[in-house]
Design a protein around this motif. Structure first.
Motif, short mmCIF file in Angstrom:
data_model
loop_
_atom_site.label_atom_id
_atom_site.label_comp_id
_atom_site.label_asym_id
_atom_site.label_seq_id
_atom_site.Cartn_x
_atom_site.Cartn_y
_atom_site.Cartn_z
N TYR A 40 -83.65 34.67 77.96
CA TYR A 40 -84.49 34.85 79.16
C TYR A 40 -85.51 33.72 79.26
O TYR A 40 -85.66 33.10 80.32
CB TYR A 40 -85.20 36.21 79.11
N ASN A 41 -86.19 33.44 78.16
CA ASN A 41 -87.21 32.38 78.16
C ASN A 41 -86.60 31.02 78.47
O ASN A 41 -87.20 30.21 79.18
CB ASN A 41 -87.94 32.34 76.83
N GLU A 42 -85.43 30.76 77.95
CA GLU A 42 -84.76 29.48 78.22
C GLU A 42 -84.41 29.36 79.70
O GLU A 42 -84.59 28.29 80.31
CB GLU A 42 -83.52 29.33 77.36
N SER A 65 -86.74 42.70 83.93
CA SER A 65 -87.17 41.31 84.15
C SER A 65 -85.97 40.37 84.25
O SER A 65 -85.94 39.47 85.09
CB SER A 65 -88.09 40.85 83.03
N VAL A 111 -85.95 30.85 82.21
CA VAL A 111 -87.21 30.67 82.95
C VAL A 111 -87.72 29.25 82.77
O VAL A 111 -88.18 28.63 83.73
CB VAL A 111 -88.26 31.71 82.48
N PHE A 112 -87.62 28.70 81.57
CA PHE A 112 -88.04 27.33 81.32
C PHE A 112 -87.25 26.36 82.20
O PHE A 112 -87.83 25.46 82.82
CB PHE A 112 -87.86 26.97 79.84
N VAL A 170 -84.64 37.97 74.69
CA VAL A 170 -85.87 37.30 75.10
C VAL A 170 -85.72 35.78 74.99
O VAL A 170 -86.20 35.04 75.85
CB VAL A 170 -87.07 37.80 74.27
N SER A 171 -85.01 35.32 73.99
CA SER A 171 -84.80 33.87 73.83
C SER A 171 -84.02 33.28 75.01
O SER A 171 -84.40 32.25 75.56
CB SER A 171 -84.05 33.58 72.54
#
Length: 59
Positions: free
Chosen positions: A6-8, A46, A10-11, A3-4
């Protein structure tokens, strides 16, 4: 960890110009996230979608 990364990714895509360097880094983060998410079906979907989108933008 999945998740980390993935979030990076997306950011990077949401808050930066989509230059080749940014897209390449986001792709790398999605790929790392994919490795961590092997046993997380919902998360993996995702990540796979994000990776497909980045690949399409790079081409």
């Amino acid at each position: 960890m999945a998740v980390s990364y993935y979030n990076e990714a997306v950011f990077l895509l949401n808050y930066n110009r989509k230059t080749r360097a940014v897209l390449t880094r986001a792709r790398a983060y999605f790929r790392i996230a994919e490795e961590y998410a092997r046993d997380l079906p919902g998360v993996k979907e995702s990540i796979d979608e994000g990776l497909r989108n980045v690949e399409a933008l790079i081409k």
